[in-house]
Design an enzyme around this catalytic site. Sequence first.
Site, PDB file in Angstrom:
ATOM      1  N   ALA A  24      36.310  42.913  42.374  1.00 18.31           N
ATOM      2  CA  ALA A  24      35.808  42.050  43.451  1.00 18.31           C
ATOM      3  C   ALA A  24      36.300  42.456  44.843  1.00 18.31           C
ATOM      4  CB  ALA A  24      36.206  40.604  43.183  1.00 18.31           C
ATOM      5  N   ARG A  36      35.190  32.930  43.235  1.00 21.22           N
ATOM      6  CA  ARG A  36      36.168  32.134  42.485  1.00 21.22           C
ATOM      7  C   ARG A  36      37.373  31.730  43.331  1.00 21.22           C
ATOM      8  NH1 ARG A  36      34.336  35.853  38.731  1.00 21.22           N
ATOM      9  NH2 ARG A  36      33.310  34.908  36.946  1.00 21.22           N
ATOM     10  N   ASP A 106      26.573  42.957  43.015  1.00 22.75           N
ATOM     11  CA  ASP A 106      25.848  43.086  44.279  1.00 22.75           C
ATOM     12  C   ASP A 106      25.053  44.375  44.435  1.00 22.75           C
ATOM     13  OD1 ASP A 106      27.898  45.014  44.822  1.00 22.75           O
ATOM     14  OD2 ASP A 106      29.181  43.396  45.533  1.00 22.75           O
ATOM     15  N   HIS A 123      28.889  42.787  34.597  1.00 26.94           N
ATOM     16  CA  HIS A 123      28.497  41.387  34.793  1.00 26.94           C
ATOM     17  C   HIS A 123      27.073  41.240  35.286  1.00 26.94           C
ATOM     18  CE1 HIS A 123      33.076  40.352  35.320  1.00 26.94           C
ATOM     19  NE2 HIS A 123      32.756  40.665  34.090  1.00 26.94           N
ATOM     20  N   SER A 197      40.688  45.505  41.914  1.00 21.30           N
ATOM     21  CA  SER A 197      40.636  44.535  40.812  1.00 21.30           C
ATOM     22  C   SER A 197      42.040  44.082  40.471  1.00 21.30           C
ATOM     23  CB  SER A 197      39.986  45.145  39.570  1.00 21.30           C
ATOM     24  OG  SER A 197      40.069  44.223  38.487  1.00 21.30           O
TER      25      SER A 197
END
Length: 262
Positions: A24, A36, A106, A123, A197
Amino acid sequence: MDDSTEKVAQWIIDSQRIVVFAGAGLSTESGIPDFRSPGGVWDRYDPEDFYYQNFISSETSRLKYWQMSTEMYESIRKAEPNPAHLAIAEMEKLGKLDCVITQNVDALHFKAGNSEERVIELHGNATYVTCLSCGKRYDRDEIQEQLRKTRKVPLCEGCSGLLKPATISFGQAMPVRETEEAYNRSSLSDLFIVIGSSLVVEPAASMPRIAKRSGAKLVIINRDPTPYDDAADLVIHGEAGPTMKEILEKLREQLKKSEMGR
Ligand SMILES: [Zn+2]
């Protein structure tokens, strides 16, 4: 950072099967909020409403899902690849990338120039929509426009099945092919580079361990410490973009030197 980036560049030159693991942190540096984190959309919506089972069974949940998902997609649609994405794309051009395994939805690796067969999306991908019944694929922008006009949950034009962004929801199984592929490539890699990450979400978190156990060198580039820092051959606590930019510059210099030495 200087010596460390020099070392990573040298390892990239010396390695044959380089796997990049993207988290992320890469997306946040492109202005996409970490959903999150505090202040993210989860603070304003109830995650319970977004479990896959609820999407399947309740029209109200589906509407809420699409509302939240529209909000997330707004930031994804506008985002541009940052220097870390561009460096990973450049590694592919230099023949120095086996694949990038990404937790991000994305599609910025593609915008940066990586090819389809080099990106493993664990994901899913938020830039398109699929029918849960027949699998038909739709362009996300088209569906968003339809949603904006009708304010109704979009349905498949072919079979009237439920349409959902092609991302993995809570309670939804991980994609089998991608997950297997990611494990497989991790175990075959000789250099495994984690970028952005925190390595806490499974199954992603176990991939560096598999790579390390199979003999790969492990490099971790992350702003904060991770549970794998002790096991890594090299850790750089820094932003993904500037660090990868520097590694790439060192890589180019070293490649040039070795060309001239020939
Ligand atoms: Zn369908």
